[in-house]
Design an enzyme around this catalytic site. Structure first.
Site, PDB file in Angstrom:
ATOM      1  N   GLU A   1      -6.265   7.001  -1.259  1.00 16.89           N
ATOM      2  CA  GLU A   1      -6.226   5.817  -0.405  1.00 16.89           C
ATOM      3  C   GLU A   1      -6.883   4.627  -1.094  1.00 16.89           C
ATOM      4  OE1 GLU A   1      -4.566   5.315   2.367  1.00 16.89           O
ATOM      5  OE2 GLU A   1      -3.823   7.366   2.142  1.00 16.89           O
TER       6      GLU A   1
ATOM      7  N   HIS B   1       0.841  -1.204   0.000  1.00 19.25           N
ATOM      8  CA  HIS B   1       0.000   0.000   0.000  1.00 19.25           C
ATOM      9  C   HIS B   1       0.875   1.253   0.000  1.00 19.25           C
ATOM     10  CE1 HIS B   1      -3.427   2.595   1.326  1.00 19.25           C
ATOM     11  NE2 HIS B   1      -2.456   3.236   1.960  1.00 19.25           N
ATOM     12  N   GLU B   2       1.882   1.280   0.867  1.00 16.83           N
ATOM     13  CA  GLU B   2       2.755   2.453   0.952  1.00 16.83           C
ATOM     14  C   GLU B   2       3.597   2.616  -0.312  1.00 16.83           C
ATOM     15  OE1 GLU B   2       2.198   4.564   3.144  1.00 16.83           O
ATOM     16  OE2 GLU B   2       0.912   3.280   4.364  1.00 16.83           O
TER      17      GLU B   2
ATOM     18  N   HIS C   1       1.561   4.239  -2.882  1.00 10.91           N
ATOM     19  CA  HIS C   1       1.562   5.697  -2.697  1.00 10.91           C
ATOM     20  C   HIS C   1       2.795   6.318  -3.352  1.00 10.91           C
ATOM     21  CE1 HIS C   1      -1.904   6.627  -0.323  1.00 10.91           C
ATOM     22  NE2 HIS C   1      -1.564   5.880   0.712  1.00 10.91           N
TER      23      HIS C   1
END
Length: 290
Positions: free
Chosen positions: A219, A139-140, A143
């Site tokens: 997100e 997930h990071e 980003h």
């Protein structure tokens, strides 16, 4: 960087448009070129500087351990996992920092995809299973790959430019109207700063709705990006585990980049940087059906 170049071009275009607006409203004598330049400086150069030094600021402000040389099995696994996902995303391996915190959380920061940093809380490593940690890392990295940190910073700078310009314009309009009505007095002159500051606060709150709206969108996008590499089920498992985190971290510039922000209700959702965990899980389940 393409985003920064487009951002600077957008700000210059805004200055030109607002310059015509000032001329149309007869306010060119109230706001001179020097004032406009100062507003641009505050509006976007400050944001660019903040982005460029975000990694350094984070390393110096958070009390954590930067993993340069893995010292145990957990650290070795973390580094290998990040290397693997980074390679799949065609980016340079981010630096990794582990920081002490009572809640399960993670964040990403950095000026670009090849100069980034991922932070993992000690509680995340303690309470999450490996497949869940891998999902959080993915997930990071999503980003980072999407350039979300840079885009958020530039969007904030763009909004700052608008806030400063329109606060000054509205204040000048009020001042000119008072002058035309022969109501110009020392009291009003002394309250111009208060009016300007009040407008900044009001317009800042309105612009924050736009910024937080984009933050919530990114997100969902980061969740979907992570699911491509670790699977939807693992991403959902990670989000479900995040529900046990009841303590919130509020740490200046980094709050925007945390994976977990469980403060969410119908009255304040437009000012939240993250969607509710339930909404994110629902979006992933819908993604799974496609």
């Amino acid at each position: 960087m393409i985003r920064v170049s487009l951002f600077i071009a957008a700000n210059l275009l805004i200055v030109v448009i607002l310059g015509f607006l000032l001329k149309l409203l007869g306010l060119e004598n109230n706001i001179n070129i020097f004032s406009m330049f100062i507003m641009i400086m505050f509006g976007f150069i400050g944001s660019i500087i903040s982005i460029l030094f975000s990694k350094i600021i984070t390393l110096n402000s958070i009390n954590g351990k930067l993993i340069k040389h893995p010292m145990n099995k957990t650290e070795i696994w973390i580094i290998n996992t990040i290397k693997n996902i980074s390679k799949k995303n065609n980016i340079k391996i981010p630096d990794v920092i582990i920081y002490k915190a009572n809640n399960i959380n993670a964040f990403a920061t950095g000026a670009c995809s090849n100069n980034s940093l991922i932070g993992l809380s000690s509680s995340l490593l303690k309470y999450m299973e490996k497949n869940e940690i891998e999902a959080v890392i993915a997930h990071e990295i999503s980003h980072i790959t999407n350039g979300d940190m840079v885009t958020m910073g530039l969007l904030q700078g763009l909004m700052n430019t608008f806030i400063l310009f329109f606060s000054q314009i509205i204040t000048s309009l009020i001042y000119n109207q008072e002058e035309k009505n022969n109501h110009k007095n020392n009291f009003f002159q002394n309250t111009q700063t208060i009016i300007f500051t009040s407008l900044e606060i009001l317009l800042g709150s309105l612009s924050n709705i736009i910024i937080m709206g984009f933050s919530r969108y990114r997100e969902f996008r980061a969740d979907a990006g992570a699911a491509k590499f670790v699977g939807v089920n693992n991403m959902i498992a990670a989000l479900n585990k995040l529900k046990i985190s009841t303590e919130s971290i509020n740490n200046n510039n980094m709050t925007t980049f945390y994976i977990n922000n469980n403060k969410f209700n119908i009255f304040s959702n437009i000012f939240n940087s993250h969607p509710s965990l339930d909404e994110r899980i629902k979006a992933l389940k819908n993604l799974k059906k496609k």
